[in-house]
Design a protein around this motif. Structure first.
Motif, PDB file in Angstrom:
ATOM      1  N   GLN A 157      -6.024   6.843 -33.214  1.00 20.80           N
ATOM      2  CA  GLN A 157      -5.894   6.393 -34.747  1.00 20.80           C
ATOM      3  C   GLN A 157      -4.922   7.264 -35.591  1.00 20.80           C
ATOM      4  O   GLN A 157      -4.619   8.415 -35.308  1.00 20.80           O
ATOM      5  N   VAL A 187      -2.656   7.668 -38.519  1.00 19.58           N
ATOM      6  CA  VAL A 187      -3.295   8.167 -39.536  1.00 19.58           C
ATOM      7  C   VAL A 187      -1.505   8.366 -40.916  1.00 19.58           C
ATOM      8  O   VAL A 187      -0.582   9.083 -40.421  1.00 19.58           O
ATOM      9  N   ARG A 233      -4.722   3.519 -40.731  1.00 20.05           N
ATOM     10  CA  ARG A 233      -4.952   4.056 -42.178  1.00 20.05           C
ATOM     11  C   ARG A 233      -4.300   4.987 -43.023  1.00 20.05           C
ATOM     12  O   ARG A 233      -3.382   5.864 -42.386  1.00 20.05           O
ATOM     13  N   TYR A 245     -10.350  12.327 -39.218  1.00 21.10           N
ATOM     14  CA  TYR A 245     -10.364  10.428 -39.123  1.00 21.10           C
ATOM     15  C   TYR A 245     -10.809  10.513 -37.548  1.00 21.10           C
ATOM     16  O   TYR A 245      -9.875   9.910 -36.673  1.00 21.10           O
ATOM     17  N   TRP A 275      -7.044  11.445 -34.046  1.00 16.11           N
ATOM     18  CA  TRP A 275      -5.912  11.496 -34.683  1.00 16.11           C
ATOM     19  C   TRP A 275      -4.584  12.007 -34.803  1.00 16.11           C
ATOM     20  O   TRP A 275      -5.014  13.016 -34.361  1.00 16.11           O
TER      21      TRP A 275
END
Length: 298
Positions: free
Chosen positions: A42, A44, A91, A136, A139
């Motif tokens: 992920q 970020v 994100r 998260y 990540w």
């Protein structure tokens, strides 16, 4: 940051140094997301002192206009992170303490309903120190730290280093710190609270190494002290702290951002997040700053 002394106003364009920091940041975000395009992480993006997401400057071609302001606007760091799209960030977290700036930041996020934005009103130091490795899921990310003065605390930087999740671009305010360290006067006698603030920024009183007894005599009695001229010394002390904390993940090369009189305002410093990707991350960052590399690279 304020504009014309108005708390919460859209920040004013600071000059070429503003454009330079944003260019470096955006190009790094593009390169970073492309390099991790096929990874399962992920991705970020964290903007710790996000402001409003836009900056006012004089009108000119290629700039956005605002119906509520006759001047033109350029995208700030938050706006530029939002337009990264080769692999968009999964994100985007924007932290802003000032209520008026936060409202403008929310408006910016609302104009991007297809993006996973998380505007937060609060203290950046508190938010960053509360981040956990599992925050998260699986990540990695990029952290942009552009404090309004000397708000960033060393305890925060130390925590980020331990996370090993965030590549960090840090604007170290050499200009503001230099103004807090008088050349020919004991810093404890200048402004109440300044020494404590410097201790928080440096993670201790290491900055006192800059002072030595002065051969000049004080008109008021007592020993005179003298600080070495320029900002190279205080930058060296801070980088030594970063080196001790980040180890080889610190890029020793950095970029000096100056005002129109060529006086240093900030040092743009890069530290990689995870050790496995540090070599590539530092190579990209070094490439971006090589043409305007700092004369102060201790």
């Amino acid at each position: 940051m304020t504009q014309g002394g108005v708390q919460g106003a859209t920040p004013a364009f600071g000059g070429d140094w503003t454009r330079e920091k944003l260019r470096i940041l955006e190009e790094y975000l593009d390169s970073y997301t492309t390099a991790l395009k096929n990874m399962s992480f992920q991705l970020v993006y964290v903007d710790a002192f996000a402001g409003t997401g836009r900056i006012i400057r004089d009108s000119g071609p290629g700039y956005e206009t605002d119906e509520n302001d006759s001047r033109s606007l350029i995208l700030g760091s938050a706006g530029r992170a939002l337009r990264v799209n080769d692999r968009a960030f999964d994100r985007l977290v924007f932290v802003e303490k000032d209520d008026a700036r936060y409202r403008q930041l929310r408006e910016l996020c609302d104009r991007h309903p297809n993006r996973n934005t998380q505007p937060l009103r609060g203290d950046a130091n508190t938010f960053l120190r509360d981040l956990r490795e599992s925050e998260y899921g699986n990540w990695r990310g990029v952290l942009f730290v552009d404090p309004f003065g000397v708000q960033l605390e060393w305890a925060t930087v130390h925590h980020i280093a331990g996370l090993q999740r965030l590549d960090m671009w840090l604007l170290f305010p050499v200009g503001a710190i230099g103004r807090m360290l008088p050349r020919f006067r004991n810093p404890d006698e200048v402004q109440p609270g300044w020494p404590d603030r410097l201790d928080a920024v440096f993670g201790g009183d290491h900055w006192r190494q800059l002072y030595s007894p002065s051969p000049q005599q004080s008109l008021f009695g007592g020993e005179m002290v003298e600080r070495e001229q320029g900002v190279a010394g205080l930058l060296s002390i801070y980088k030594d702290q970063l080196k001790e904390t980040f180890g080889p993940r610190l890029l020793r090369d950095s970029c000096t951002l100056t005002n129109s009189k060529n006086s240093p305002l900030f040092e743009f410093i890069f530290c990689a997040g995870h050790p496995n990707g540090a070599a590539i991350a530092k190579r990209i960052a070094r490439h971006l700053i090589r043409d305007i590399s700092s004369p102060y690279s201790p």
